[in-house]
Every structure is written in structure tokens, then in C-alpha cells.
Design an enzyme around this catalytic site. Structure first.
Site, PDB file in Angstrom:
ATOM      1  N   PRO A 351       0.848  -1.200   0.000  1.00  0.00           N
ATOM      2  CA  PRO A 351       0.000   0.000   0.000  1.00  0.00           C
ATOM      3  C   PRO A 351       0.878   1.242   0.000  1.00  0.00           C
ATOM      4  O   PRO A 351       1.718   1.422   0.885  1.00  0.00           O
ATOM      5  CB  PRO A 351      -0.800  -0.128   1.307  1.00  0.00           C
ATOM      6  CG  PRO A 351       0.005  -1.046   2.170  1.00  0.00           C
ATOM      7  CD  PRO A 351       0.737  -1.970   1.251  1.00  0.00           C
ATOM      8  N   LEU A 352       0.709   2.096  -0.987  1.00  0.00           N
ATOM      9  CA  LEU A 352       1.594   3.234  -1.196  1.00  0.00           C
ATOM     10  C   LEU A 352       0.795   4.526  -1.152  1.00  0.00           C
ATOM     11  O   LEU A 352      -0.161   4.697  -1.901  1.00  0.00           O
ATOM     12  CB  LEU A 352       2.315   3.115  -2.541  1.00  0.00           C
ATOM     13  CG  LEU A 352       3.170   1.860  -2.711  1.00  0.00           C
ATOM     14  CD1 LEU A 352       3.450   1.592  -4.181  1.00  0.00           C
ATOM     15  CD2 LEU A 352       4.460   1.994  -1.930  1.00  0.00           C
ATOM     16  N   GLN A 405      -6.071  -1.275   3.570  1.00  0.00           N
ATOM     17  CA  GLN A 405      -5.285  -1.008   4.778  1.00  0.00           C
ATOM     18  C   GLN A 405      -5.936   0.117   5.559  1.00  0.00           C
ATOM     19  O   GLN A 405      -6.265   1.167   5.002  1.00  0.00           O
ATOM     20  CB  GLN A 405      -3.848  -0.620   4.432  1.00  0.00           C
ATOM     21  CG  GLN A 405      -2.963  -0.489   5.677  1.00  0.00           C
ATOM     22  CD  GLN A 405      -1.523  -0.098   5.351  1.00  0.00           C
ATOM     23  OE1 GLN A 405      -1.246   1.048   5.054  1.00  0.00           O
ATOM     24  NE2 GLN A 405      -0.606  -1.062   5.417  1.00  0.00           N
ATOM     25  N   CYS A 436       3.109   3.022  10.535  1.00  0.00           N
ATOM     26  CA  CYS A 436       3.225   4.344   9.912  1.00  0.00           C
ATOM     27  C   CYS A 436       3.996   5.287  10.840  1.00  0.00           C
ATOM     28  O   CYS A 436       3.631   5.441  12.004  1.00  0.00           O
ATOM     29  CB  CYS A 436       1.841   4.908   9.606  1.00  0.00           C
ATOM     30  SG  CYS A 436       1.882   6.530   8.815  1.00  0.00           S
ATOM     31  N   LYS A 475       0.693  -4.795   9.574  1.00  0.00           N
ATOM     32  CA  LYS A 475       1.977  -4.304   9.077  1.00  0.00           C
ATOM     33  C   LYS A 475       2.667  -3.538  10.192  1.00  0.00           C
ATOM     34  O   LYS A 475       2.089  -2.617  10.781  1.00  0.00           O
ATOM     35  CB  LYS A 475       1.794  -3.403   7.857  1.00  0.00           C
ATOM     36  CG  LYS A 475       3.111  -3.034   7.174  1.00  0.00           C
ATOM     37  CD  LYS A 475       2.861  -2.326   5.844  1.00  0.00           C
ATOM     38  CE  LYS A 475       4.163  -2.137   5.078  1.00  0.00           C
ATOM     39  NZ  LYS A 475       5.104  -1.243   5.726  1.00  0.00           N
ATOM     40  N   HIS A 505       8.438  -4.451   8.273  1.00  0.00           N
ATOM     41  CA  HIS A 505       9.291  -3.495   7.576  1.00  0.00           C
ATOM     42  C   HIS A 505      10.594  -3.399   8.362  1.00  0.00           C
ATOM     43  O   HIS A 505      10.584  -3.093   9.552  1.00  0.00           O
ATOM     44  CB  HIS A 505       8.583  -2.136   7.511  1.00  0.00           C
ATOM     45  CG  HIS A 505       9.358  -1.084   6.791  1.00  0.00           C
ATOM     46  ND1 HIS A 505       8.858   0.166   6.545  1.00  0.00           N
ATOM     47  CD2 HIS A 505      10.598  -1.086   6.249  1.00  0.00           C
ATOM     48  CE1 HIS A 505       9.746   0.887   5.899  1.00  0.00           C
ATOM     49  NE2 HIS A 505      10.809   0.129   5.718  1.00  0.00           N
ATOM     50  N   ARG A 564       8.801   0.696  -2.729  1.00  0.00           N
ATOM     51  CA  ARG A 564       9.415   1.745  -3.533  1.00  0.00           C
ATOM     52  C   ARG A 564      10.006   1.217  -4.834  1.00  0.00           C
ATOM     53  O   ARG A 564      10.051   1.923  -5.840  1.00  0.00           O
ATOM     54  CB  ARG A 564      10.504   2.439  -2.704  1.00  0.00           C
ATOM     55  CG  ARG A 564      11.017   3.709  -3.288  1.00  0.00           C
ATOM     56  CD  ARG A 564      11.923   4.389  -2.299  1.00  0.00           C
ATOM     57  NE  ARG A 564      12.543   3.402  -1.443  1.00  0.00           N
ATOM     58  CZ  ARG A 564      13.739   3.560  -0.899  1.00  0.00           C
ATOM     59  NH1 ARG A 564      14.428   4.645  -1.148  1.00  0.00           N
ATOM     60  NH2 ARG A 564      14.246   2.648  -0.107  1.00  0.00           N
TER      61      ARG A 564
END
Length: 698
Positions: A351-352, A405, A436, A475, A505, A564
Site C-alpha cells: 500500500p503506497l 489497509q 506508519c 503491518k 518493515h 518503492r
């Protein structure tokens, strides 16, 4: 290796880096001339570009810097002079709607002035001839809705009007074929969300059984006891209330505000069912800011009077409401009954934020992505019925394995959101963002802030997974502070709490998007996870070699999330599936951008507004793609994400143009696909993704 040489740009979740120094290109070119071997350049994170493609850096400044320098003084002097009141701005917006360029949508679709049900009272213009006189010239190409049965839904306002069959418009607006996209918010449900009248029976039953009805519910009980000096006869019920208060950590002062705003007269009834009461909007404004600006109470369920009259029961004896909505036993058997989802070996597009919109996801699906996920949506905004937030949940039929998300700070907010999504949308999984790093999210107790509150994480995952059968995934980052990783100690619990998969991450919140991802730690987490929990890694995947290495080094890893790398080269999915380095030409890259524009016009519309919105998001994406270095120009293959390229030219003019980090050149590329920009058009990338400098930790 210098620290600044290994740090990276924007990662999968959100936000920005700092601008690169003005002398960066010249410094890199100087270093390239002094260091002879590609190995020395790679050691300093400088892209080893072949000498025949190197060139001196351009002396011009970017459009953003030039325009800011030229317009700084006039804009400062006009700040006070041009300041307008809200009423004046509203009046100007109404006048703009009445202008000839804003043709009534109903008139535009049908070409008939009588089609508008509002007639003379309509806010928009009905002057078709005046609209045609001022309408911008049609764009080259065909209308994106030609393949759709029936006329173009934008009618006369379409920028491809000349390609419509016989210039026909929809004489019958009901004959227009609905868009193929799904997960749109029903208007009736949206109105109920606006009025705070949506019932969340299943979520509230689960929350009640877990003692997680939100920060305000237990505070009301405590204040009622103190104000009316009533001693509960049931000591066990009192102990249960106190234990629940410890979880929420509520204050007496805040409870007093909520109690006064409610104005409850029957204290006995309030003591029995205070978790079913909700303060008014004025009371919400008085609440403590730690409640995340009303995040808990937004979209709260409005209960029937019968449920408000139910007597208080202990947790060992389920109430009638609990039995009707969701029995307590389901919390134990729920993980076995939950729908299964398998990420093993699948290529997962992360998810970007901003760029990970539906048209971009469609491009990645064409190029080989297996799993797609919508942009992060805030639970509070979804529960308030904000159309812009619900647009992030839209899905195209080509997305055969799709998830959304969400991000929130409290169990009741997230539980109600997942119930709402489960009822209104068609998704294969729901991902909860607990990684985040941006301040506006963390300061409200969501995102990475949850990494410091494992009990809150437990409550959120348990409540969400028990509310819906849709698989819940999570996440996370490695931890909140750099050097203090903690997910490895929680990874087993996350599986037992009800999550079906977790994406790690490989950076902490404090690292933001700087430094290389710690894949050794990701492997450690994957090995500690139970068999029922799938673990995915995330960070710095930019070639099929990176993918192969991570999958082979840790068999316990189910898959890898690509973030990315897909922004810089979306054909990375093709490279992984075909196990090759694709030396893609500039023409092939332009065709990918052309597909994106076509998907964007289908998504945002083919009228002037839709064209400019498509242009805006195309420019945002081009601010990332300029960092890609063609394979044929490199001495060392493959390219790494943290390599900073010296100034170079491509094998043709288009390839050189695509390598530019100037917004003016990005605009030139957009004009190849969407025509000339409007007068006075400017663009500044939201995430400054063309920067390579050190991102601030914090």
C-alpha cells in the site's frame, strides 16, 4: 561506509525526505571522475554509470526553485492584501460554478436542457453554446469509454468529444453503464454515518465481551458512582469494572465531562449499561485530546431502547445481547473458522500513499503483481463517511487478490471499521497499519505508536479478527526506537491474537526511511512465528536477485512486499517472474505511462477536471521514476535503491528526459500524453522523492 551514503528515500507507508543539496550533481560527477573503479563508486553509494553517458551537471535550476525565488516577494506582499473572508470565498465558488465552463452534469450527459431536475435553481450553468465556446480543445486519442456499452458518461464535457460515435450523448441518463469499479460507498449508508446512526451490533458485542467498549464507557460508570454515592451490591461486578478501567487507562476528570454532557437521570440504568451511551457532539469536543480527536466515538452505534435496558452481567454469564449478536464461544473457535488466504510465493504490491492509487495498481497487475492493497485509510474518516477516504477502498475487477489497509488507535474504532468494510465492500483481507511513522498519525496513538503499547495491539487484533471472517493482517516496523527492536518478542502473540499474516518493515520508526532494511532481523522474526502466522518481509527489494536472496535465505518467510521498487520501476514484477534484468527502452516506458493515463481517465474522468487530476497523479509518479537508471547504462548490475546517480544522458532524448529530476521536464512528459497544461500551472512533488539526502530521525 558513510551513513549518508546508505540512506534511502520514501518507503512503502508515507511521507517525505529532505531536498537534495544544490551541488549534489556536481559533487557526484567530481567523485566519479576521481574514483576510477565501479567498486569504489558502489562503496560510496554512487551509481557506476558508464563514462560515455556521463555529462556535466546542468546549470539551470529546477522549476520549483526558480518559481519560488521569482514569486517569493509578490506572494508575501499579497498575503494580507488578498485575504478574503469565508463568505467571500464561498460566494466566488458559487459564481465559478455558474460560469459557462461548469456545465450541469445532467445537461452534459443528455444534451437536453430539460434533463436537469432543478431547472433555473441549478447551481451549474445550462448554457451549452457558451460552454462549447470556452471549452479547451479536444485531446488526441480516443475516449477511454468507447469500449463501454452506451455513451460516454461525461457527454459534452468529455475532452475526447470528437471521437464519440456520431457525437451522441445519453438521451436517457439511466442508460449509462455503471463503472466496473466496486467498493463505492452507498449514499444512504453515508448519510447514516454523517448522522452517527449506523448500528455496529457485531463489533459492539465482541467489544463488550472483551471489555473494550472504549475509553469513555468505564469513566461514566466511575463518575456515576462518585456523583450519586451509590454502592454496588455486586462486588464481582465492581471488580470487573475496575479491571476493565485499567486496560483503557481513563481519567476521572474526563469522565465527569462526559457524564455532564449526557445528563443521565437514571443512575441505576446507567450503571448497568453505560457502555451503550454516547456523548453528544458538544461533549466530544470537551473530551481529552488523548481520545484522538473523537476517534473512538465517531460512527458509534445507536442502540435500541431494549438493549439499553439490559441488566449488567459478569463476563462468565453472557447477556442476551451477546447471545444474539455473537456468543462468547466464537472468540475461541474463530481462528479455525476464519477464511484462509495464502501469500506464499506471491508478488505483493505494498500500500503506497498518494501514488498507490487504483490506476497505478492496474498497471502493476498488468506487469505481474499478484496481490494489491489500497492506500492507508484512517478509521475515523471512514466512520464519518468521508467520500475522499472511501475512494481509497475502491477496487478494480482485475485485482483478483485485493486488500485494504486501515489505521486507527483504539480497538472499538477499528472493530467498527472492519465490520463496516465487511458489509459495504468486497475485499480478500484487511490490513491494520501499525508501522506508519508520520507524526500526525503517531501523535494520535496510531501507526508506530502502537509498537510501544503491546496490550493495545492485542486488543485491536483480537477485536478486529473476532468481528469479521475476513482475514486480518498487520503491518509493523521492527520497533519504535532505533536499536530497540521488539517485534520478535511479539511475533508469536500476534498469531495467537488472531492475525493471519504480518508484514515486517525492516526499519524502526525512528529510522523513518533512512538506512538499509535489517533483513537479518526479519528472518529472526519469521523463524519465531507460529505455523499459523505468515510473515512477509519489506524493504529495499529492487531486483529479482533481491527477491531470490530473501526467499532462499529464510524458507520460513512466506513472501516479500515490494514498495518503492515498484514506484521506480513497476516492471520489477515482470523481472521477478521472468528472472531477468529488463533493459527496458524509453518507448516501452512511455507506453506504460500511456496505459496509466488511460486507466486514470477511466478512474477520475475524461472531462477537464478528470484530465488534470490524472496529470497531477502522473506527475507524482514521475517524481519517483526519474530515479531509475537504465540497465544498459550501468557498469554494475543491478541498480540499488540507495545509489545516487551523477548527471548523465540517456541513449535517446526521451530517455534523457525521463532521467531528469526537474519538475519542468516531468510536465513536458505529461504534455505528451495529456496535452498542454492550463495557464499558470505549477507542480511540486508531495513527497520530494527525488531527494537522496539524509531523512530526519524523530
Amino acid at each position: 561506509m558513510a551513513e549518508s551514503d546508505t540512506e534511502l528515500g520514501v518507503e512503502s507507508d508515507c511521507v517525505a525526505e529532505e531536498e537534495p543539496p544544490s551541488q549534489l550533481a556536481s559533487d557526484l560527477n567530481g567523485a566519479t571522475q576521481q574514483l576510477q573503479t565501479p567498486e569504489e563508486l558502489v562503496a560510496r553509494a554512487i551509481a557506476p554509470i558508464k563514462r560515455e553517458f556521463l555529462r556535466p551537471p546542468p546549470s539551470r535550476t529546477t522549476q520549483n526553485n526558480a518559481s519560488s525565488d521569482a514569486d517569493s516577494k509578490p506572494s508575501q506582499s499579497s498575503l494580507v492584501k488578498d485575504k478574503k473572508s469565508k463568505r467571500q470565498l464561498k460566494r466566488e465558488r458559487r459564481q465559478e460554478q455558474k460560469s459557462a465552463l461548469n456545465l450541469c452534469p445532467e445537461v452534459s450527459k443528455s444534451g437536453d436542457l430539460s434533463a436537469c431536475p432543478y431547472g433555473d435553481k441549478c447551481r451549474y450553468s445550462h448554457d451549452i453554446e457558451a460552454f462549447k465556446a470556452q471549452k479547451p480543445a479536444d485531446l488526441e486519442g480516443d475516449c477511454p469509454f468507447l469500449s463501454v456499452d452506451g455513451p460516454c458518461p461525461f457527454g459534452l464535457t468529455c475532452r475526447f468529444l470528437g471521437t464519440h460515435k456520431d457525437g451522441a450523448t445519453a438521451r436517457n441518463p439511466n442508460a449509462l453503464k455503471k463503472t466496473s469499479e466496486i467498493n463505492g460507498l452507498n449514499k444512504d449508508v453515508q448519510k447514516l454515518l454523517w448522522k452517527n446512526k449506523v448500528r455496529f451490533t457485531k463489533a459492539d458485542a465482541i467489544l463488550k465481551s472483551l471489555g473494550l467498549m472504549g475509553p469513555n464507557s468505564k469513566k461514566k460508570k466511575l463518575e456515576a458512582e462518585e456523583k450519586d454515592q451509590i454502592v454496588l451490591n455486586n462486588a464481582h461486578a465492581t471488580d470487573t469494572n475496575k479491571s476493565s478501567m485499567k486496560v483503557t487507562g481513563d481519567s476521572v476528570d474526563n469522565a465527569e465531562c462526559c457524564l455532564k454532557s449526557i445528563g443521565a437521570e437514571n443512575v441505576d440504568e446507567m450503571l448497568c449499561s453505560t457502555d451503550e451511551l454516547r456523548p453528544s457532539k458538544k461533549a466530544k469536543s470537551l473530551a481529552n485530546e488523548k481520545c484522538c480527536d473523537g476517534e473512538v466515538d465517531d460512527g458509534a452505534m445507536v442502540l435500541d431502547n431494549d438493549s439499553e435496558k439490559s441488566s449488567a452481567q459478569t463476563e462468565s454469564v453472557p447477556t442476551a445481547d451477546d447471545a444474539l449478536a455473537e456468543p462468547d464461544e466464537t472468540l475461541k473457535i474463530h481462528p479455525r473458522e476464519k477464511k484462509l488466504i495464502d501469500f506464499r510465493g506471491k508478488l505483493y504490491l505494498a500500500p503506497l500513499t498518494t501514488v498507490g492509487n487504483l490506476p497505478f495498481r492496474r498497471v502493476c497487475k498488468v506487469l505481474g503483481a499478484d496481490v494489491t492493497c489500497g492506500e492507508m485509510a484512517m478509521c475515523t474518516n471512514l466512520l464519518q463517511g468521508q467520500a475522499s477516504e472511501w475512494a481509497l477502498l475502491r477496487r478494480h475487477p482485475s485485482e483478483d487478490l485485493f486488500g485494504v489497509q486501515i489505521c486507527g488507535a483504539y480497538p472499538d474504532t477499528i472493530a467498527r471499521t472492519v465490520e463496516l468494510i465487511d458489509k459495504e465492500c468486497t475485499v480478500d483481507f484487511i490490513d491494520i497499519n501499525m508501522g506508519c511513522p508520520i507524526d500526525i498519525v503517531v501523535n494520535k496513538g496510531a501507526g508506530s505508536c502502537l509498537l510501544t503499547k503491546p496490550m493495545r495491539m492485542k486488543s485491536i487484533i483480537e477485536a478486529a479478527s473476532a468481528t469479521v471472517e475476513t482475514p486480518i493482517t498487520v503491518k509493523v516496523r521492527t520497533g519504535y526506537f532505533e536499536g530497540k527492536n521488539r517485534i520478535d518478542s511479539l511475533i508469536a502473540d500476534i498469531g495467537y491474537w488472531g492475525a493471519r499474516a504480518v508484514t515486517v518493515h525492516g526499519r524502526s520508526r525512528q529510522q523513518r526511511y533512512s538506512k538499509l532494511a535489517d533483513w537479518d532481523y526479519i528472518y529472526q522474526c519469521a523463524k519465531k512465528a507460529p505455523d499459523t502466522l505468515q510473515v512477509l518481509g519489506n524493504g529495499d527489494i529492487f531486483s529479482f536477485g533481491d527477491w531470490n536472496k530473501h526467499v532462499s535465505d529464510c524458507p520460513e518467510l512466506s513472501s516479500c512486499m515490494i514498495a518503492r521498487g515498484a514506484l521506480l520501476k513497476p516492471w520489477i514484477f515482470t523481472e521477478i517472474k521472468e528472472q531477468r534484468h529488463w533493459d527496458i527502452t524509453s518507448g516501452e516506458r512511455l507506453n506504460i505511462l500511456r496505459d496509466y493515463v488511460h486507466f486514470g481517465l477511466e478512474h477520475w474522468g475524461s472531462d477537464t477536471k478528470g484530465v488534470e487530476k490524472t496529470r497531477h497523479f502522473l506527475l507524482e509518479w514521475l517524481s519517483y521514476t526519474c530515479r531509475y537508471i537504465p540497465v544498459g547504462l550501468l557498469d554494475v548490475i543491478p541498480q540499488r535503491l540507495n545509489w545516487r546517480p551523477p548527471s548523465y544522458h540517456g541513449r535517446d532524448d526521451l530517455e534523457t528526459l525521463m532521467a531528469s529530476d526537474s519538475a519542468a521536464d516531468w510536465i513536458r512528459i505529461s504534455e505528451m500524453l495529456l496535452g498542454k497544461v492550463p495557464d499558470g500551472f505549477t507542480f511540486a512533488p508531495k513527497h520530494k522523492s527525488n531527494a537522496y539526502d539524509r531523512a530526519e530521525n524523530g
